[in-house]
Motif scaffolding. Structure first.
Motif, PDB file in Angstrom:
ATOM      1  N   HIS A 113       8.003   9.811  -1.747  1.00 35.63           N
ATOM      2  CA  HIS A 113       7.640   8.542  -1.111  1.00 35.63           C
ATOM      3  C   HIS A 113       6.720   7.681  -1.968  1.00 35.63           C
ATOM      4  CE1 HIS A 113       9.071  10.912   2.343  1.00 35.63           C
ATOM      5  NE2 HIS A 113       9.367   9.748   2.877  1.00 35.63           N
ATOM      6  N   HIS A 114       6.369   8.184  -3.142  1.00 39.12           N
ATOM      7  CA  HIS A 114       5.399   7.450  -3.959  1.00 39.12           C
ATOM      8  C   HIS A 114       6.066   6.250  -4.635  1.00 39.12           C
ATOM      9  CE1 HIS A 114       1.243   7.956  -5.615  1.00 39.12           C
ATOM     10  NE2 HIS A 114       1.681   6.907  -6.291  1.00 39.12           N
ATOM     11  N   PRO A 115       5.451   5.074  -4.576  1.00 40.24           N
ATOM     12  CA  PRO A 115       6.029   3.894  -5.218  1.00 40.24           C
ATOM     13  C   PRO A 115       6.000   4.011  -6.740  1.00 40.24           C
ATOM     14  CG  PRO A 115       3.851   3.392  -4.362  1.00 40.24           C
ATOM     15  CD  PRO A 115       4.193   4.764  -3.870  1.00 40.24           C
ATOM     16  N   THR A 116       6.912   3.307  -7.381  1.00 39.29           N
ATOM     17  CA  THR A 116       7.014   3.363  -8.839  1.00 39.29           C
ATOM     18  C   THR A 116       6.326   2.187  -9.524  1.00 39.29           C
ATOM     19  OG1 THR A 116       9.168   2.261  -8.732  1.00 39.29           O
ATOM     20  CG2 THR A 116       9.163   4.670  -8.739  1.00 39.29           C
ATOM     21  N   ALA A 117       6.037   1.113  -8.806  1.00 44.14           N
ATOM     22  CA  ALA A 117       5.371  -0.045  -9.418  1.00 44.14           C
ATOM     23  C   ALA A 117       3.952   0.338  -9.841  1.00 44.14           C
ATOM     24  CB  ALA A 117       5.330  -1.211  -8.431  1.00 44.14           C
ATOM     25  N   PRO A 118       3.431  -0.269 -10.904  1.00 41.32           N
ATOM     26  CA  PRO A 118       2.059   0.039 -11.338  1.00 41.32           C
ATOM     27  C   PRO A 118       1.049  -0.228 -10.223  1.00 41.32           C
ATOM     28  CG  PRO A 118       3.231  -1.201 -13.037  1.00 41.32           C
ATOM     29  CD  PRO A 118       4.096  -1.233 -11.817  1.00 41.32           C
ATOM     30  N   HIS A 119       0.097   0.695 -10.067  1.00 38.64           N
ATOM     31  CA  HIS A 119      -0.896   0.581  -8.998  1.00 38.64           C
ATOM     32  C   HIS A 119      -1.995   1.606  -9.231  1.00 38.64           C
ATOM     33  CE1 HIS A 119       1.729   3.894  -7.761  1.00 38.64           C
ATOM     34  NE2 HIS A 119       0.694   4.380  -7.085  1.00 38.64           N
ATOM     35  N   GLY A 152      -5.705  -7.998 -10.665  1.00 37.40           N
ATOM     36  CA  GLY A 152      -4.469  -8.234  -9.938  1.00 37.40           C
ATOM     37  C   GLY A 152      -3.594  -7.001  -9.774  1.00 37.40           C
ATOM     38  N   LEU A 153      -4.199  -5.852  -9.469  1.00 39.15           N
ATOM     39  CA  LEU A 153      -3.434  -4.615  -9.284  1.00 39.15           C
ATOM     40  C   LEU A 153      -3.352  -4.246  -7.804  1.00 39.15           C
ATOM     41  CD1 LEU A 153      -4.504  -2.097 -12.091  1.00 39.15           C
ATOM     42  CD2 LEU A 153      -2.179  -2.886 -11.573  1.00 39.15           C
ATOM     43  N   PRO A 154      -2.224  -3.730  -7.360  1.00 37.87           N
ATOM     44  CA  PRO A 154      -2.112  -3.228  -5.989  1.00 37.87           C
ATOM     45  C   PRO A 154      -2.658  -1.807  -5.872  1.00 37.87           C
ATOM     46  CG  PRO A 154       0.000  -3.071  -7.083  1.00 37.87           C
ATOM     47  CD  PRO A 154      -0.946  -3.710  -8.071  1.00 37.87           C
ATOM     48  N   ALA A 155      -2.697  -1.313  -4.635  1.00 35.51           N
ATOM     49  CA  ALA A 155      -3.172   0.046  -4.367  1.00 35.51           C
ATOM     50  C   ALA A 155      -2.245   0.705  -3.356  1.00 35.51           C
ATOM     51  CB  ALA A 155      -4.600   0.023  -3.833  1.00 35.51           C
ATOM     52  N   TYR A 156      -2.241   2.032  -3.396  1.00 38.54           N
ATOM     53  CA  TYR A 156      -1.387   2.820  -2.513  1.00 38.54           C
ATOM     54  C   TYR A 156      -2.170   4.028  -2.020  1.00 38.54           C
ATOM     55  CZ  TYR A 156       2.307   6.096  -1.117  1.00 38.54           C
ATOM     56  OH  TYR A 156       3.080   6.993  -0.424  1.00 38.54           O
ATOM     57  N   LEU A 157      -1.826   4.499  -0.824  1.00 33.87           N
ATOM     58  CA  LEU A 157      -2.453   5.700  -0.277  1.00 33.87           C
ATOM     59  C   LEU A 157      -1.548   6.297   0.793  1.00 33.87           C
ATOM     60  CD1 LEU A 157      -3.584   4.863   2.809  1.00 33.87           C
ATOM     61  CD2 LEU A 157      -5.262   3.635   1.440  1.00 33.87           C
ATOM     62  N   GLU A 158      -1.867   7.527   1.201  1.00 31.64           N
ATOM     63  CA  GLU A 158      -1.201   8.187   2.309  1.00 31.64           C
ATOM     64  C   GLU A 158      -2.260   8.531   3.352  1.00 31.64           C
ATOM     65  OE1 GLU A 158       0.823   9.652  -1.581  1.00 31.64           O
ATOM     66  OE2 GLU A 158      -1.224   9.815  -0.737  1.00 31.64           O
ATOM     67  N   ALA A 159      -2.319   7.760   4.425  1.00 32.66           N
ATOM     68  CA  ALA A 159      -3.265   8.061   5.502  1.00 32.66           C
ATOM     69  C   ALA A 159      -2.761   9.268   6.278  1.00 32.66           C
ATOM     70  CB  ALA A 159      -3.413   6.861   6.421  1.00 32.66           C
ATOM     71  N   SER A 160      -3.685  10.126   6.694  1.00 30.67           N
ATOM     72  CA  SER A 160      -3.291  11.367   7.359  1.00 30.67           C
ATOM     73  C   SER A 160      -3.693  11.404   8.832  1.00 30.67           C
ATOM     74  CB  SER A 160      -3.887  12.572   6.622  1.00 30.67           C
ATOM     75  OG  SER A 160      -5.268  12.404   6.400  1.00 30.67           O
ATOM     76  N   LEU A 174      -0.729  -2.431   4.014  1.00 24.48           N
ATOM     77  CA  LEU A 174       0.436  -2.646   4.860  1.00 24.48           C
ATOM     78  C   LEU A 174       1.187  -1.334   5.037  1.00 24.48           C
ATOM     79  CD1 LEU A 174       1.691  -5.948   3.183  1.00 24.48           C
ATOM     80  CD2 LEU A 174       0.158  -5.689   5.148  1.00 24.48           C
ATOM     81  N   PRO A 175       1.689  -1.067   6.250  1.00 28.23           N
ATOM     82  CA  PRO A 175       2.370   0.211   6.497  1.00 28.23           C
ATOM     83  C   PRO A 175       3.727   0.285   5.820  1.00 28.23           C
ATOM     84  CG  PRO A 175       2.517  -1.197   8.424  1.00 28.23           C
ATOM     85  CD  PRO A 175       1.606  -1.902   7.457  1.00 28.23           C
ATOM     86  N   TYR A 188       0.995   8.479   6.826  1.00 31.50           N
ATOM     87  CA  TYR A 188       1.271   7.053   6.921  1.00 31.50           C
ATOM     88  C   TYR A 188       1.040   6.422   5.549  1.00 31.50           C
ATOM     89  CZ  TYR A 188       0.621   8.246  11.838  1.00 31.50           C
ATOM     90  OH  TYR A 188       0.700   8.845  13.075  1.00 31.50           O
ATOM     91  N   PRO A 189       2.081   6.311   4.721  1.00 33.67           N
ATOM     92  CA  PRO A 189       1.898   5.653   3.427  1.00 33.67           C
ATOM     93  C   PRO A 189       1.614   4.170   3.622  1.00 33.67           C
ATOM     94  CG  PRO A 189       4.207   6.210   3.768  1.00 33.67           C
ATOM     95  CD  PRO A 189       3.451   6.795   4.924  1.00 33.67           C
ATOM     96  N   MET A 190       0.728   3.627   2.776  1.00 36.47           N
ATOM     97  CA  MET A 190       0.313   2.234   2.930  1.00 36.47           C
ATOM     98  C   MET A 190       0.132   1.598   1.551  1.00 36.47           C
ATOM     99  SD  MET A 190      -2.410   2.622   6.091  1.00 36.47           S
ATOM    100  CE  MET A 190      -2.146   0.937   6.699  1.00 36.47           C
ATOM    101  N   TRP A 191       0.408   0.320   1.485  1.00 41.28           N
ATOM    102  CA  TRP A 191       0.410  -0.423   0.226  1.00 41.28           C
ATOM    103  C   TRP A 191      -0.461  -1.667   0.379  1.00 41.28           C
ATOM    104  CZ3 TRP A 191       2.148   0.358  -4.620  1.00 41.28           C
ATOM    105  CH2 TRP A 191       2.336  -0.743  -5.461  1.00 41.28           C
ATOM    106  N   ARG A 192      -1.397  -1.813  -0.509  1.00 41.51           N
ATOM    107  CA  ARG A 192      -2.226  -3.023  -0.538  1.00 41.51           C
ATOM    108  C   ARG A 192      -1.729  -3.915  -1.670  1.00 41.51           C
ATOM    109  NH1 ARG A 192      -7.042  -4.946  -3.164  1.00 41.51           N
ATOM    110  NH2 ARG A 192      -8.361  -6.198  -1.766  1.00 41.51           N
ATOM    111  N   PRO A 193      -1.115  -5.058  -1.364  1.00 40.03           N
ATOM    112  CA  PRO A 193      -0.566  -5.913  -2.422  1.00 40.03           C
ATOM    113  C   PRO A 193      -1.661  -6.406  -3.361  1.00 40.03           C
ATOM    114  CG  PRO A 193       0.274  -6.562  -0.266  1.00 40.03           C
ATOM    115  CD  PRO A 193      -0.846  -5.602  -0.016  1.00 40.03           C
ATOM    116  N   ALA A 194      -1.232  -6.734  -4.552  1.00 39.81           N
ATOM    117  CA  ALA A 194      -2.160  -7.283  -5.539  1.00 39.81           C
ATOM    118  C   ALA A 194      -2.774  -8.573  -5.010  1.00 39.81           C
ATOM    119  CB  ALA A 194      -1.435  -7.544  -6.850  1.00 39.81           C
ATOM    120  N   VAL A 195      -4.053  -8.734  -5.259  1.00 40.17           N
ATOM    121  CA  VAL A 195      -4.791  -9.942  -4.886  1.00 40.17           C
ATOM    122  C   VAL A 195      -5.350 -10.543  -6.153  1.00 40.17           C
ATOM    123  CG1 VAL A 195      -6.746 -10.874  -3.601  1.00 40.17           C
ATOM    124  CG2 VAL A 195      -5.374  -9.032  -2.608  1.00 40.17           C
TER     125      VAL A 195
END
Length: 207
Positions: A113-119, A152-160, A174-175, A188-195
């Motif tokens: 489930h891990h995204p491939t985009a840089p983060h 300008g990098l996004p972030a990812y995590l898996e909430a438990s 974002l879920p 609950y994997p979640m993605w924070r878009p780049a800001v």
């Protein structure tokens, strides 16, 4: 939150204390009960497993704590592929027996489930039990988000848990599609878009 101790980088020789703090904070979580069914073994196995990953983060990411060591955030820099921990399979089997297969199942789910985009990947955010709900987790999130936003990098995590999922949602995550352990415990994997902050934007009038 000006009354809180400021964030700082953890030192490599704090890896044992960091791992123990994470294990203690994660003990009540539903996925942990499936990973280590025996409550008498749970803390020791979790601490040893987390130590492998925390140690790895010192080489391929960042480990932040508050100055009073009451909270920790463990980030991996997934802006390019990173290798697994040295001798990971052997070390995993050594510290997680007799539940190695369960940790391997979890690793496979995370990888799938891990995204491939840089983060940057938030692997762990933990607060000591007696200090929870005091803004410490938020302080560590804001500290690293500020650095991410400058470049300008996004972030990812898996909430438990649903509680941590809701916390991260308040910080712009974002879920994505949830996934489940064999007993139904949910991540609950979640993605924070780049800001892009103004500081990271080109100067006005630049070509």
């Amino acid at each position: 939150m000006s009354h809180l101790p400021p964030p700082t980088r953890a030192a490599y020789d704090e890896r044992d204390a960091v791992s123990a703090l994470i294990a203690d904070a994660f003990l009540p979580l539903a996925p942990v009960a499936w990973l280590v069914p025996d409550p008498d073994q749970r803390r020791a196995i979790l601490t040893a497993n987390f130590r492998i990953l925390v140690e790895h983060a010192f080489f391929y990411g960042e480990v932040h704590t508050l100055e009073d060591r009451s909270a920790v955030a463990v980030w991996f820099h997934r802006t390019s592929p990173i290798p697994p921990p040295v001798e990971y399979e052997r070390r995993l089997a050594a510290v997680c027996d007799p539940y190695t297969d369960r940790f391997e199942t979890l690793d496979k789910l995370f990888d799938a489930h891990h995204p491939t985009a840089p983060h940057h990947h938030l692997a762990f955010l933990a607060v000591a039990a007696e200090k929870q709900c005091t803004g410490r987790g938020t302080a560590l999130l804001r500290h690293h988000h500020a650095a991410l936003d400058r470049v300008g990098l996004p972030a990812y995590l898996e909430a438990s848990s649903t509680g941590s999922r809701d916390l991260y949602a308040r910080h712009g995550y974002l879920p994505r599609q949830p996934f489940h352990l064999p007993d139904g415990a949910t991540f609950y994997p979640m993605w924070r878009p780049a800001v892009q902050t103004r500081r990271s934007q080109p100067d006005e009038g630049a070509p």
